[in-house]
Structures are given as C-alpha cells and as structure tokens.
Write a protein that holds these residues in place. Structure first.
Motif, short mmCIF file in Angstrom:
data_model
loop_
_atom_site.label_atom_id
_atom_site.label_comp_id
_atom_site.label_asym_id
_atom_site.label_seq_id
_atom_site.Cartn_x
_atom_site.Cartn_y
_atom_site.Cartn_z
N ARG A 1 0.85 -1.19 0.00
CA ARG A 1 0.00 0.00 0.00
C ARG A 1 0.88 1.24 0.00
O ARG A 1 1.94 1.26 0.63
CB ARG A 1 -0.93 0.03 1.21
N ASP B 1 -4.82 6.90 -2.00
CA ASP B 1 -4.27 5.75 -1.29
C ASP B 1 -4.49 4.54 -2.18
O ASP B 1 -5.61 4.31 -2.66
CB ASP B 1 -4.99 5.53 0.05
N THR B 2 -3.46 3.75 -2.41
CA THR B 2 -3.58 2.63 -3.33
C THR B 2 -3.09 1.33 -2.71
O THR B 2 -2.24 1.33 -1.82
CB THR B 2 -2.75 2.86 -4.61
N GLN B 3 -3.65 0.24 -3.19
CA GLN B 3 -3.10 -1.09 -2.94
C GLN B 3 -2.63 -1.62 -4.28
O GLN B 3 -3.38 -1.63 -5.26
CB GLN B 3 -4.12 -2.04 -2.33
#
Length: 250
Positions: free
Chosen positions: A12, A65-67
């Motif tokens: 993440r 926000d990234t995964q």
C-alpha cells in the motif's frame, strides 16, 4: 502458498497521479509519485469501462491511497481511494490546469533522475497543487514558484541576491542562466541577460515564497520572470517541458 506469495507482492502507498495513458481496450497505465517509493508505473485494469469505480479516482492531479501488486515490469493497481481530489478544481480552470500539468511533468522528470529528493519533492508538489486548487494566486506565479523551489530541492538552487561567482551582495541586474543566478558587473560573462530590477526582486520572492511581493507584481514583470524560470528549468533538465508551452500567462 499462493496466498503467501500474493501477500509478499502486495503493498500500500499513497501517491499523486502524474500521468495516464491507454492500454488495450479498457485498461490504463498509471504513473504516480509515492513519497516513499518514488515513481510507480502500474496498470489499472478495466478502468476505462463506464462501470469502473476507479475511473474518476485514477486521474492526473489526484492524491490517492492505493493497494498495488508488484509485477516484473508493470505493477497492478487493485484498489484506490481519494485523499485529495485536486483534479476536480483544476479541470474547471484552464489556467490552473495548464500550470498544474507543467508541475506534474516537471515532478516526473526530477524524481526520475534524483531518487534522494523524492520525499521533499512530493511535499512540494502536494503543496503547489493544493495552492492551485484553492485559487487566490495567479496560476502562473504558483507554477514559477514551484519550479524554482523544485529545482532548488534537486540541488540546483539559483541565487538572486548574491553574485554566483564572487558572492558579492546585490542587488545585481544581470542574470546568467548556466551559472545559476545573478552576477555582478565585474563577473558578468557574455550571454548574460539584464532583466528589470523588479523582475530580479520577483524571482527572489518566487524562490522564497513571499506571496505579498509576488501578488503585487505587474504582468510585464511576471512575464519576464517566467521566461527566466523556463530557461533555467530547461538548462538543468536539458530538454524542454512540453506542458509549459500551453500555460496561460496573464
């Protein structure tokens, strides 16, 4: 075993979307800047379909926000959530949009070449985009201030107060782009330029973020300073930032 392998490759991070381009019929390749990991290039699968929930999230200027799942060449974005939707304000204002596009292109160039300054470059870009989105300052001056400060963060800080050759205290009226700032009468080499005193004052204010001085500058002074900033940027990047040609100046 498969779950363990997936978990090891998944991570993440937050990031600012710098650029996107199409891949196949429904995918996009996303270039984002992470404050911890630097430039990340990842595929967002199916994002161009009207049913995709990520379509409006993975757009330039957005902080997300990234995964992500790591891959051999390209990574893959699994999830993304908006942190700051700066793009929503910028796309509604052409002057701000073009200034922001030049910031994104510059940030990509600088962080691709200098991994050590990633975190401060990220903070600087984040602050500049937030300032553009809020309005209140002429977009061209926000851009020029960002460019000078980004170059300084990358190790190319110009001087607009002391002669860059002998260190003599100014004010000085000549600027030499390759040397990196103002030069006194005795040190002035061929090829130096002589902008107005107001332009030199504005350049110093742009570098230091003195917005009371910046906002008071007239259009002619802003145009002169923008030319100096653009030439200084091109000198250090060794090629032009294409987005600068589209920036509206007022």
């Amino acid at each position: 075993m498969a779950r363990s392998s997936f978990a090891a490759k998944s991570y993440r991070t937050r990031g600012i979307i710098l650029r996107t381009h199409k891949l196949g019929e429904a995918d996009r390749i996303i270039t984002l800047l992470s404050p911890e990991l630097g430039l990340i290039r990842a595929v967002a699968k199916g994002v161009r379909r009207t049913s995709s929930k990520l379509g409006a999230t993975l757009e330039p200027f957005m902080e997300v926000d990234t995964q992500i799942v790591a891959g051999r060449s390209l990574h893959t974005i699994l999830q993304a959530q908006l942190r700051h939707p700066y793009g929503q304000a910028l796309v509604a204002d052409y002057a701000a949009y073009t200034a922001g596009a030049a910031m994104l292109e510059t940030a990509e160039r600088l962080t691709d070449a200098d991994a050590e300054s990633i975190a401060p470059q990220y903070r600087l870009l984040h602050g500049a985009l937030a300032t553009l989105a809020r309005g209140g300052h002429e977009p061209g001056t926000v851009l020029d201030s960002y460019l000078l400060r980004a170059l300084a963060t990358a190790g190319w800080a110009p001087s607009f107060s002391h002669c860059v050759r002998c260190g003599a205290v100014g004010p000085h009226q000549a600027i030499n782009i390759p040397l990196g700032g103002v030069v006194c009468h005795d040190c002035r080499p061929a090829g130096s330029i002589s902008p107005s005193a107001a332009t030199v004052t504005l350049l110093a204010a742009l570098l230091d973020g003195q917005w009371s001085v910046i906002d008071a500058a007239d259009a002619t002074t802003r145009a002169q300073s923008a030319t100096v900033v653009g030439n200084y940027l091109q000198w250090h990047l060794e090629r032009a930032v294409k987005s600068l040609k589209l920036v509206e100046r007022s």
